[in-house]
Design a protein around this motif. Structure first.
Motif, mmCIF file in Angstrom:
data_model
loop_
_atom_site.group_PDB
_atom_site.id
_atom_site.type_symbol
_atom_site.label_atom_id
_atom_site.label_comp_id
_atom_site.label_asym_id
_atom_site.label_seq_id
_atom_site.Cartn_x
_atom_site.Cartn_y
_atom_site.Cartn_z
ATOM 1 N N LYS A 1 0.850 -1.195 0.000
ATOM 2 C CA LYS A 1 0.000 0.000 0.000
ATOM 3 C C LYS A 1 0.882 1.241 0.000
ATOM 4 O O LYS A 1 1.800 1.358 0.814
ATOM 5 N N PRO A 2 0.636 2.189 -0.936
ATOM 6 C CA PRO A 2 1.480 3.391 -0.995
ATOM 7 C C PRO A 2 1.389 4.211 0.294
ATOM 8 O O PRO A 2 0.291 4.481 0.790
ATOM 9 N N GLN A 3 2.525 4.563 0.848
ATOM 10 C CA GLN A 3 2.581 5.356 2.078
ATOM 11 C C GLN A 3 2.897 6.810 1.743
ATOM 12 O O GLN A 3 3.795 7.084 0.943
ATOM 13 N N PRO A 4 2.179 7.747 2.336
ATOM 14 C CA PRO A 4 2.481 9.159 2.066
ATOM 15 C C PRO A 4 3.837 9.545 2.640
ATOM 16 O O PRO A 4 4.258 8.989 3.669
ATOM 17 N N PRO A 5 4.543 10.488 1.987
ATOM 18 C CA PRO A 5 5.851 10.924 2.503
ATOM 19 C C PRO A 5 5.760 11.472 3.931
ATOM 20 O O PRO A 5 6.687 11.319 4.717
ATOM 21 N N ILE A 6 4.609 12.121 4.252
ATOM 22 C CA ILE A 6 4.400 12.654 5.603
ATOM 23 C C ILE A 6 3.210 11.921 6.210
ATOM 24 O O ILE A 6 2.120 11.926 5.632
ATOM 25 N N PRO A 7 3.375 11.279 7.377
ATOM 26 C CA PRO A 7 2.253 10.574 8.013
ATOM 27 C C PRO A 7 1.073 11.518 8.269
ATOM 28 O O PRO A 7 1.271 12.715 8.520
ATOM 29 N N LEU A 8 -0.127 10.975 8.220
ATOM 30 C CA LEU A 8 -1.350 11.778 8.318
ATOM 31 C C LEU A 8 -1.376 12.666 9.565
ATOM 32 O O LEU A 8 -1.673 13.860 9.479
ATOM 33 N N ASP A 9 -1.079 12.105 10.732
ATOM 34 C CA ASP A 9 -1.156 12.870 11.976
ATOM 35 C C ASP A 9 -0.177 14.038 11.965
ATOM 36 O O ASP A 9 -0.513 15.161 12.369
#
Length: 675
Positions: free
Chosen positions: A494-502
């Motif tokens: 699953k693609p992970q964003p460069p910056i975590p959501l929180d």
């Protein structure tokens, strides 16, 4: 030692006068405000009670508030000797066990003081409620009052005479006493909601001086408030076994805070500062928005949305709005809804609505009958008001009703929603950025038609968007292959964003607080860009207006904020120019001249269409002399053919003239000018 006491049916309480005197002396400022009519009651901060009376008595006051507040009221009334009852209230509860989230209120809190923060969603009108009744007992002749602090008529019906103690004989009602009551419905603020939770709600009842006219601004829907009050239960009409909890307020205070005041630790701030040092922080944030959507056209859109999330500088001036509004128009399956849902999840304060299901109250605000306080009205805030200070995501905007669009127009331009109905006159704050998605009328985008011809939105609404992006599904073997590989690859990883959501949410909240100033070079760059485009104007075509100039200002300020910069630089302006130019080239190019023509967006007519439209309007006006009952379309087509105007174009122009109100249909396919 002297004491002051109160006895009730179930128990008696007392406080030594030494403690009461000490509290009185420590409340000189609060007493002065009361005497000078600054406040209608003596409002005591809880810490002063703690300091004057000690932890044990202060805790008892929170445990049995009604009795102790009555006792405090008796003492202050006696000491001040003003010839009237002095109401005592408590604010700023510092006992952490009494500070709750709405969803954490339980039966063990019943009858005790708690403190909650919330956003007012519904506000009723103020109505009088019977709180006491005077009776005469026919058998003994004595008169007495029955009082209740609850909404129960049963408790105002005498069972026995409190003087002679007899239950026989008639009780004759002589007089009724009333208090003012207002109902609020508050919901949890965004920072108290965990991921995946829906905001919980609770009814709050305001009584007596908490309902007076000066309190009106504190109870407008959309206002963030702090409530100190007593948890009580109301029996549901449908089933007496089930109780509905509510808060009987003893104090209400508006909080002049934005909802995005998320708690940011020193460690968080260090991470935020580290991200800001990245070579291209905007691209980093853009890639963190809907990371599972790929493609070159989305890179520009995501960058624009990233800027929208932080907004322009707050200038505290109605002429300069800081909110950036973005409209996405696209073919089916181009990920518009996915982008909106991602922004809804990322933004510190947000609401998501769809045009198909949104009602007027769901989007803006409404007035309706109060089902709890019979005879009153409630003012209910919709998503635009509740998202004030944040962003609202509107999917399928083209499905909104005309009434909703009228309210939306006011909110987008003036940051307010005005309600004038059922004796309720209010202006609600709606300082909200709009990210909307709409579908082309005919399924897919047609480059040869104007945006006004292709979406069911009024020109006035389209004009309020700073940026409009067209998302097209154009087959391309190379790009399609890359996208397919990315999507199928995500089945395993699953693609992970460069910056975590929180962390991204905290970054946005942090960046929103920055108010950058303009450098001289940045101002000069904007002026040069504006004048250069204006110089291309002809007698018929205008490529840019002051509205686009303000869009550049907001975008450039947002670019500075997203870098955590205190100044707007020339590079920020260049980015703003590139986004605006990209948007205008998608929706503002006249297909006949290949030139920028802002009239396509502002009026729905290109300069060449306007010229031909004027000719058709002149034809209708001229022919109306011979056809006073209405000019048949066949006659309009005959006259237009002599001027070499295409019949299909004539029919389209007639539709536009009808829509804009220049002509009206007097009969089947017969038209007359409106003036």
């Amino acid at each position: 030692m002297d004491t002051l006491s109160i006895t009730t049916k179930s128990s008696s309480i007392e406080i030594e006068e030494e403690y009461l005197s000490k509290l009185f002396e420590n409340c000189k400022e609060e007493i002065r405000d009361y005497i000078n009519n600054v406040s209608s009651s003596v409002v005591i901060p809880y810490n002063k009670i703690l300091l004057s009376m000690g932890h044990e008595i202060a805790t008892k006051i929170l445990e049995e508030p009604e009795k102790y507040l009555e006792l405090l009221s008796l003492y202050f009334t006696k000491r001040l000797n003003l010839g009237k009852t002095v109401k005592v209230r408590i604010k700023d509860i510092s006992d952490k066990t009494r500070i709750k989230r709405i969803r954490d209120i339980r039966s063990e809190d019943y009858g005790k003081v708690i403190q909650v923060d919330g956003i007012i969603k519904v506000s009723s009108s103020v109505v009088p409620v019977i709180n006491k009744v005077k009776y005469r007992h026919e058998e003994c002749g004595n008169e007495f009052w029955l009082e209740t602090k609850e909404f129960s008529i049963e408790k105002l019906r005498p069972i026995k005479c409190p003087i002679c103690r007899k239950t026989t004989g008639k009780f004759i009602k002589l007089e009724e006493g009333y208090i003012d009551v207002q109902r609020l419905l508050i919901e949890e603020p965004a920072e108290q909601i965990e991921k995946g939770e829906q905001p919980d709600q609770i009814v709050v009842i305001l009584k007596e001086d908490l309902c007076e006219p000066r309190m009106e601004r504190k109870t407008i829907p959309g206002t963030r408030v702090r409530i100190a009050g007593i948890v009580k239960n109301l029996k549901k009409q449908t089933d007496k076994l089930f109780l509905e909890k509510y808060i009987d307020a003893i104090y209400i205070e508006p909080l002049d805070k934005d909802i995005e005041e998320i708690r940011i630790t020193p460690e968080d701030e260090s991470k935020i500062r580290e991200i800001a040092k990245s070579e291209d922080v905007l691209s980093l944030i853009a890639r963190s928005i809907a990371p599972d959507i790929f493609g070159k056209q989305y890179e520009v859109v995501k960058k624009a949305i990233a800027l929208q999330l932080v907004g322009g500088a707050d200038r505290n001036d109605k002429k300069f709005r800081k909110n950036i509004h973005i409209l996405l128009v696209g073919d089916p399956g181009t990920g518009k809804s996915t982008l909106l849902l991602s922004v809804y999840e990322i933004a510190p304060k947000s609401r998501f609505v769809t045009g198909i299901t949104a009602t007027s109250v769901g989007l803006t605000a409404s007035v309706r009958k109060d089902e709890i306080l019979k005879g009153g009205w409630t003012l209910e805030a919709g998503a635009l008001v509740l998202a004030s200070g944040g962003i609202i995501c509107i999917d399928e905007m083209d499905k909104l009703s005309t009434e909703e669009l009228q309210h939306l127009h006011e909110a987008m331009e003036h940051k307010t929603i005005t309600i004038d109905k059922a004796n309720i006159h209010a202006t609600l704050r709606a300082d909200t950025s709009v990210l909307a998605a709409a579908n082309p009328k005919f399924g897919r985008w047609d480059r040869m038609k104007s945006i006004v011809d292709q979406i069911d939105l009024p020109v006035a609404i389209i004009n309020r968007f700073d940026l409009i992006f067209i998302l097209q599904d154009i087959p391309n073997p190379e790009i399609d292959g890359i996208i397919a590989d990315e999507i199928l690859g995500s089945l395993k990883h699953k693609p992970q964003p460069p910056i975590p959501l929180d962390l991204l949410r905290k970054y946005i909240a942090y960046a929103k607080k920055i108010n950058p100033e303009w450098t001289d070079r940045a101002i000069e760059r904007v002026k040069r860009f504006y004048l250069e485009l204006r110089s291309r104007a002809s007698s018929e075509t205008i490529p840019i207006t002051l509205r686009q100039l303000n869009s550049i200002r907001r975008l450039a300020e947002a670019s500075a904020k997203i870098r955590l910069s205190e100044v707007v630089t020339e590079e920020d302006v260049i980015l703003a120019e590139s986004l605006l130019t990209y948007s205008l080239r998608q929706v503002g190019i006249n297909p006949e001249t290949s030139e920028l023509d802002i009239d396509l967006i502002t009026t729905g007519f290109s300069s060449t269409e306007r010229k031909r439209g004027s000719k058709i309007l002149e034809i209708i006006k001229e022919l109306s002399k011979d056809f006073p009952g209405g000019v048949p379309i066949s006659e309009i087509l005959k006259s237009s053919e002599k001027l070499n105007i295409d019949p299909d174009y004539v029919k389209n122009t007639i539709e536009k003239l009808l829509k804009e109100g220049y002509i009206y249909e007097s009969g089947p396919e017969k038209f007359l000018p409106t003036s």
